[in-house]
Design a protein around this motif. Structure first.
Motif, PDB file in Angstrom:
ATOM      1  N   UNK A  98       0.824  -1.212   0.000  1.00 38.89           N
ATOM      2  CA  UNK A  98       0.000   0.000   0.000  1.00 38.89           C
ATOM      3  C   UNK A  98       0.858   1.263   0.000  1.00 38.89           C
ATOM      4  N   UNK A  99       1.966   1.237   0.736  1.00 40.33           N
ATOM      5  CA  UNK A  99       2.849   2.397   0.761  1.00 40.33           C
ATOM      6  C   UNK A  99       3.483   2.616  -0.608  1.00 40.33           C
ATOM      7  N   UNK A 100       3.949   1.551  -1.243  1.00 41.14           N
ATOM      8  CA  UNK A 100       4.563   1.681  -2.566  1.00 41.14           C
ATOM      9  C   UNK A 100       3.559   2.182  -3.601  1.00 41.14           C
ATOM     10  N   UNK A 108      13.887  11.266  -0.591  1.00 43.84           N
ATOM     11  CA  UNK A 108      13.721  10.495   0.637  1.00 43.84           C
ATOM     12  C   UNK A 108      12.753   9.323   0.440  1.00 43.84           C
ATOM     13  N   UNK A 109      11.646   9.559  -0.263  1.00 44.54           N
ATOM     14  CA  UNK A 109      10.692   8.462  -0.457  1.00 44.54           C
ATOM     15  C   UNK A 109      11.229   7.432  -1.446  1.00 44.54           C
ATOM     16  N   UNK A 118      14.166   0.571   0.537  1.00 45.74           N
ATOM     17  CA  UNK A 118      14.273  -0.194   1.786  1.00 45.74           C
ATOM     18  C   UNK A 118      13.073  -1.131   1.941  1.00 45.74           C
ATOM     19  N   UNK A 119      11.878  -0.630   1.641  1.00 48.87           N
ATOM     20  CA  UNK A 119      10.678  -1.469   1.723  1.00 48.87           C
ATOM     21  C   UNK A 119      10.772  -2.667   0.779  1.00 48.87           C
ATOM     22  N   UNK A 151      13.290  -5.209   2.106  1.00 48.35           N
ATOM     23  CA  UNK A 151      12.738  -5.976   3.212  1.00 48.35           C
ATOM     24  C   UNK A 151      11.648  -6.949   2.785  1.00 48.35           C
ATOM     25  N   UNK A 152      10.927  -6.594   1.735  1.00 49.16           N
ATOM     26  CA  UNK A 152       9.823  -7.429   1.255  1.00 49.16           C
ATOM     27  C   UNK A 152      10.325  -8.604   0.412  1.00 49.16           C
ATOM     28  N   UNK A 153      11.275  -8.329  -0.499  1.00 52.70           N
ATOM     29  CA  UNK A 153      11.666  -9.340  -1.480  1.00 52.70           C
ATOM     30  C   UNK A 153      12.926 -10.126  -1.127  1.00 52.70           C
ATOM     31  N   UNK A 154      13.854  -9.535  -0.402  1.00 52.94           N
ATOM     32  CA  UNK A 154      15.109 -10.237  -0.101  1.00 52.94           C
ATOM     33  C   UNK A 154      14.893 -11.570   0.628  1.00 52.94           C
TER      34      UNK A 154
END
Length: 200
Positions: free
Chosen positions: A123-125, A139-140, A146-147, A150-153
């Motif tokens: 939702x943030x993406x 910044x975004x 980073x999101x 954290x999601x795919x790695x």
């Protein structure tokens, strides 16, 4: 005897006539530069013309639209993985063995947490890519990276150490590759829309 400083472009052209620089060629070059429309007043440091700015914005908009499309495809494919994760909740096949009543269902709890954490990241993406222009900043862009990391790695980083952390079959692996590769491509293709002309 020192030659006087030339006061005009005509005199400058005459001064450099020995170097194949005629007055006409110098005046033509100056006229072409000033009339090119690339820069106002013919100065490199002056403001960019509206035509140049329009082309710049159009090019970035095309990149953003392509990025949005890639992100949407990746997220759509990712719903297959998300639905599979949420289906583990309440499934007796995913009960832990060798624990008490509370420990047996603990895997359901983690699947539930993972599903909602993944939903928040998605939702943030989507908000960053499809929201107002002011939401896309250097910044975004970093936050989005980073999101995604954290999601795919976790799809792959644990496999070299614990083989059981790999995808259960080839179809799941294909889904993971598509749902990770498309959004990552979207982020890099759309990078200019986040950094604009400020650099990162």
């Amino acid at each position: 005897m020192a030659m006087p400083e030339p006061r005009t472009y005509m005199e400058a052209g005459a001064t450099y006539s020995g170097c194949n620089k005629t007055p006409r060629s110098l005046l033509q070059r100056r006229s072409i530069f000033r009339g090119s429309g690339l820069f106002q007043k013919g100065n490199l440091g002056s403001a960019i013309t509206p035509e140049f700015d329009r082309r710049y914005k159009d090019k970035n908009m095309n990149r953003l639209m392509m990025g949005r499309g890639l992100l949407a495809i990746g997220m759509l494919v990712g719903t297959l993985s998300w639905a599979k994760t949420i289906s583990h909740v309440g499934d007796p096949a995913y009960l832990l063995i060798g624990g008490g009543d509370e420990a047996a269902t603990h895997a359901w709890y983690h699947a539930f947490r993972e599903a909602f954490g993944d939903m928040a990241a998605v939702l943030i993406l989507l908000a960053v890519f499809f929201g107002p222009e002011k939401w896309r900043t250097p910044q975004t862009w970093v936050i989005s990276m980073v999101l995604m990391a954290g999601y795919y790695a976790p799809f792959w980083v644990g496999t070299p150490f614990i083989p059981e952390l790999a995808a259960p079959h080839i179809l799941a692996e294909v889904v993971h590759v598509i749902m990770a590769a498309f959004p990552l491509c979207a982020l890099f293709i759309s990078r200019q829309n986040f950094i604009r002309r400020s650099g990162l």
